[in-house]
Design a protein around this motif. Structure first.
Motif, PDB file in Angstrom:
ATOM      1  N   UNK A 249      37.671  32.636  45.230  1.00  0.00           N
ATOM      2  CA  UNK A 249      38.879  33.373  45.618  1.00  0.00           C
ATOM      3  C   UNK A 249      39.225  34.440  44.589  1.00  0.00           C
ATOM      4  N   UNK A 250      39.091  34.068  43.315  1.00  0.00           N
ATOM      5  CA  UNK A 250      39.409  35.049  42.283  1.00  0.00           C
ATOM      6  C   UNK A 250      38.415  36.198  42.289  1.00  0.00           C
TER       7      UNK A 250
ATOM      8  N   UNK B 279      39.296  38.739  44.759  1.00  0.00           N
ATOM      9  CA  UNK B 279      40.555  39.463  44.586  1.00  0.00           C
ATOM     10  C   UNK B 279      41.830  38.652  44.623  1.00  0.00           C
ATOM     11  N   UNK B 280      41.722  37.300  44.546  1.00  0.00           N
ATOM     12  CA  UNK B 280      42.948  36.498  44.530  1.00  0.00           C
ATOM     13  C   UNK B 280      43.599  36.613  43.162  1.00  0.00           C
ATOM     14  N   UNK B 281      44.897  36.942  43.153  1.00  0.00           N
ATOM     15  CA  UNK B 281      45.648  36.986  41.898  1.00  0.00           C
ATOM     16  C   UNK B 281      45.973  35.568  41.460  1.00  0.00           C
ATOM     17  N   UNK B 282      46.332  35.440  40.183  1.00  0.00           N
ATOM     18  CA  UNK B 282      46.739  34.119  39.678  1.00  0.00           C
ATOM     19  C   UNK B 282      47.864  33.526  40.517  1.00  0.00           C
TER      20      UNK B 282
ATOM     21  N   UNK C 234      48.466  34.078  43.595  1.00  0.00           N
ATOM     22  CA  UNK C 234      47.963  33.634  44.894  1.00  0.00           C
ATOM     23  C   UNK C 234      47.434  32.208  44.790  1.00  0.00           C
TER      24      UNK C 234
ATOM     25  N   UNK D 142      37.503  32.663  36.290  1.00  0.00           N
ATOM     26  CA  UNK D 142      36.597  32.799  37.437  1.00  0.00           C
ATOM     27  C   UNK D 142      35.120  32.696  37.046  1.00  0.00           C
TER      28      UNK D 142
ATOM     29  N   UNK E 125      42.101  42.187  38.540  1.00  0.00           N
ATOM     30  CA  UNK E 125      41.883  41.420  39.765  1.00  0.00           C
ATOM     31  C   UNK E 125      42.005  42.326  40.987  1.00  0.00           C
TER      32      UNK E 125
ATOM     33  N   UNK F  42      38.986  44.502  41.152  1.00  0.00           N
ATOM     34  CA  UNK F  42      37.857  43.694  41.602  1.00  0.00           C
ATOM     35  C   UNK F  42      37.908  43.494  43.113  1.00  0.00           C
ATOM     36  N   UNK F  43      39.110  43.167  43.587  1.00  0.00           N
ATOM     37  CA  UNK F  43      39.259  42.886  45.005  1.00  0.00           C
ATOM     38  C   UNK F  43      38.971  44.108  45.874  1.00  0.00           C
TER      39      UNK F  43
ATOM     40  N   UNK G  94      38.569  36.784  54.113  1.00  0.00           N
ATOM     41  CA  UNK G  94      39.299  36.277  52.947  1.00  0.00           C
ATOM     42  C   UNK G  94      39.728  37.353  51.933  1.00  0.00           C
TER      43      UNK G  94
ATOM     44  N   UNK H 262      43.935  38.572  50.445  1.00  0.00           N
ATOM     45  CA  UNK H 262      44.571  38.775  49.146  1.00  0.00           C
ATOM     46  C   UNK H 262      45.027  40.218  48.943  1.00  0.00           C
ATOM     47  N   UNK H 263      44.654  41.099  49.879  1.00  0.00           N
ATOM     48  CA  UNK H 263      45.170  42.466  49.820  1.00  0.00           C
ATOM     49  C   UNK H 263      46.332  42.619  50.808  1.00  0.00           C
TER      50      UNK H 263
END
Lengths: 436, 256
Positions: free
Chosen positions: A347-348, A351-354, A356, A429, B82, B85-86, B110, B114-115
């Motif tokens: 997930x990280x 692009x998952x933030x902390x 999230x 990560x 992050x 990266x995303x 997925x 997160x966006x």
């Protein structure tokens, strides 16, 4: 990321471990169910009892004499100390509208139309005001000195043919004697008319103390005076006399109105006399006994106090259960975080933030807490319902507590999920992606 | 077709302190122009993974600068990295790394979750990409219901979902048999031809030869850069489509 998405993913994770999740929430379920069940029972009991006190009853003071150390409800440890002379004197006192004796009389059976129905403790002897007009379904109060009776529906419906006003009923007393009464009234419900009788419905025949109790005493004692009788008065076939007079187990004093001030005045006035040198009662009280005189509400308050105490106790135990439940959730969340280290890494990486990751795991813990709270509430209400049905009192759902239970569920989820979720959010990560 | 720089490393050093300092990367300078296909080769411990982590914004260098998609990674905090990266990097791993409890479609969607992309938009985009990798009939399958090659194709679709500046593939065919491997690598070629920047880490020569150039790492330094003139490419059609791409992107392996 939106809360709904958190919920969706959290639910997915919880569902994939059904048994584990169910066992995890068990602590919360038990804790909350215990509280809800007892609060439901308590509230229902209170409503049932308070609902039984009619406004007309508020002016009545119920008095009995017992050792001051005796614990328990109305008539606990009561001794018969009230003579007819005293009753008459009390009714003449300032602020007192009426005063009369109260005496349960043991019976063997009730007979109607040749049909016999075995029945113990069915007879209650009291003064006419004991039958309050608002409790009568039909007919009228009995009159003092007359062979009349008021019966409740439990008695009226006991025989093949319903007993109605005007009918004659034969009562077989404990001693074997028979006495006949004319039914002049039927009450609305079969519940007790005063705290003395208790609240559970049971068949009862209400009669005037004169002639029924006086006769009973005469026949039981053969007219011989037995002073300072110390028999427990509730098994009244063994009435006692002072001189020629019957002694009553309890006294009912009626104040001029239901006003607190009037009630207090009547109480003080009655007590002042009963404890003075002039009364027969004071002589019988001696050093060991004291007269308690309270209204129905006050008597119920004692019961309520006991109930409240019990409830605090249960809530305490439930709190422990909730703490244990929280630890269970925290523990399983920690396991879950470790198990899903790689997923956290994925997930990280995408692009998952902390926050999230934090939110995801916190949501999971909160969902577990809420599920526990909902199941616990449902179970508690069910138990409460079964309980009220069993002891036959009206059901009152404590809605405030239901809301509180859900809030507690959320709180427990947050508290127990915070540390595991923080651990998850902090996961590096790079390490997580390498984690096997 | 973009001709800017996707990733730029300037004199990058990464030192780990494991008792004594270990230089995982020891002064690496590398430019990866947009739309190019680069392979990185090297033995174990040569610094491949560290380089991947830096380019993938998972890590920061001890020294030097790393610029990804125009942003200097060293100046960003964790949250900004992050986000970068995303949005600019797509990962493809040797072990696929799909979320086990999410369907193929949800896995591909997925990154956009997160966006904060809306659900229906996400699903449409994921479906479109699954179609492009040839899995339109597998959208609702869970990862454990898919073959290795299918999983890697899902992973590739996931890597592409945010239109990344660069796709990082770490031994993408390491867990695949020969047939499946060439299927997946063909797919890489296809997206490369469509303009996606590719960076593949591998220790297998035939995988690396699909790229335009191979960067050889040894002991944390760039040993040499090998320019390939369509070596290993099989499809003429693919080659024709490539003609528009500036395949001569400057690559310089600097060594001190």
């Amino acid at each position: 990321m939106r809360p709904l998405e958190f919920g969706r993913l959290a639910w997915r994770a919880i569902r994939s471990h059904r048994l584990r999740s169910a066992l995890t929430t068990l602590g919360i379920v038990i804790g909350i169910a215990a509280v809800i069940a007892f609060v439901t029972l308590g509230a229902s009991l209170q409503a049932g009892l308070v609902g039984d006190i009619s406004p007309d009853d508020q002016r009545n003071l119920y008095g009995w004499a017992a050792d001051p150390d005796t614990e328990g409800g109305p008539l606990a440890g009561a001794q018969p100390v009230f003579s007819q002379d005293d009753l008459d004197a009390v009714s003449e006192r300032d602020g007192v509208d009426a005063a009369y004796g109260y005496m349960p009389i043991s019976t063997q059976a009730l007979v109607y139309g040749g049909e016999l129905s075995p029945q113990s403790d069915a007879l209650v002897a009291a003064g006419p005001p004991y039958i309050r007009p608002d409790t009568l379904e039909e007919g009228r109060q009995f009159e003092m000195g007359e062979r009349e009776a008021v019966i409740n529906p439990a008695v009226a419906g006991q025989f093949e043919e319903n007993v109605s006003v005007g009918d004659e009923l034969t009562i077989a007393l404990q001693g074997g004697q028979q006495t006949t009464v004319t039914v002049v009234g039927i009450t609305e419900t079969s519940e007790g008319l005063s705290p003395f009788e208790g609240f559970e419905p049971s068949p009862r025949v209400y009669v005037p103390t004169d002639p029924y109790y006086t006769e009973e005493v005469e026949s039981a004692t053969g007219g011989v005076g037995g002073e300072n009788a110390s028999e427990n008065g509730s098994s009244a076939g063994n009435g006692t006399v002072v001189g020629e007079d019957a002694l009553f187990l309890a006294i009912v004093v009626q104040a001029e109105s239901a006003d607190d001030a009037d009630v207090d005045r009547a109480r003080e006035s009655a007590l002042a006399y009963l404890e003075s040198e002039d009364s027969d009662t004071s002589e019988l009280l001696g050093d060991e006994l004291a007269v308690t005189m309270q209204t129905s509400t006050e008597l119920l308050q004692q019961l309520q106090d006991v109930l409240d105490l019990l409830q605090s106790f249960i809530v305490g135990i439930a709190a422990i259960s909730l703490v244990v439940g929280s630890i269970g959730i925290a523990n399983i969340m920690l396991v879950s975080v470790t198990e899903r280290t790689r997923e956290i890494g994925i997930m990280k990486a995408v692009g998952a933030q902390n926050r999230d990751v934090l939110g995801l795991f916190l949501t999971e813990a909160v969902v577990l807490g809420i599920i526990g709270a909902i199941l616990g509430t449902a179970l508690g209400l069910l138990v409460g319902y079964a309980g009220t049905w069993y002891i036959d009192i009206p059901l009152v759902y404590p809605y405030g507590y239901v809301a509180l239970a859900i809030a507690v569920g959320i709180l427990v989820g947050v508290l127990s999920g915070l540390y595991p979720a923080w651990r998850a959010a902090r996961t590096d990560p790079i390490d997580a992606l390498r984690y096997e | 077709m973009a001709t800017g720089t996707a990733v730029s490393l300037q004199n990058v050093r990464k030192t780990y302190h494991l008792g004594e300092p270990v230089h995982a990367l020891d002064g690496v300078t590398l430019e990866i122009p947009q739309g190019t296909y680069t392979a990185i080769m090297g033995p174990s411990g040569s610094g491949k993974s560290t380089l991947m982590n830096l380019v993938g914004c998972l890590d920061t260098p001890t020294d030097g600068t790393v610029v990804v998609g125009g942003e200097d990674v060293t100046t960003l905090d964790d949250r900004e990295r992050t986000t970068l990266r995303g949005t600019t990097v797509g990962f493809v791993f040797q072990t696929f790394n799909l979320m086990p409890r999410l369907s193929a479609l949800e896995n591909v969607a997925l990154p956009q979750l997160f966006q904060s992309v809306g659900r229906s938009t996400r699903r449409d985009r994921a479906r479109e990409l699954l179609e492009r990798v040839g899995l339109s009939d597998r959208t609702d399958h869970m990862p454990n219901e898919l073959s290795g090659g299918q999983r890697q194709r899902v992973a590739l679709a996931r890597a592409l979902v945010n239109d990344p500046t660069i796709v990082l593939a770490d031994e993408p065919s390491g867990n695949l048999d020969t047939d499946t491997e060439s299927d997946v690598l063909d797919l890489f070629d296809e997206f490369y031809d469509a303009g996606t920047t590719m960076l593949v880490v591998t220790h297998e020569r035939h995988v690396a030869e699909r790229a335009e150039r191979i960067v050889h790492l040894l002991d944390g330094r760039i040993e040499r850069v090998e320019e390939l003139e369509d070596a290993g490419r099989e499809s003429n059609a693919t080659q024709n489509r490539r003609d528009g791409v500036d395949g001569t992107g400057a690559a310089s392996g600097a060594d001190r």
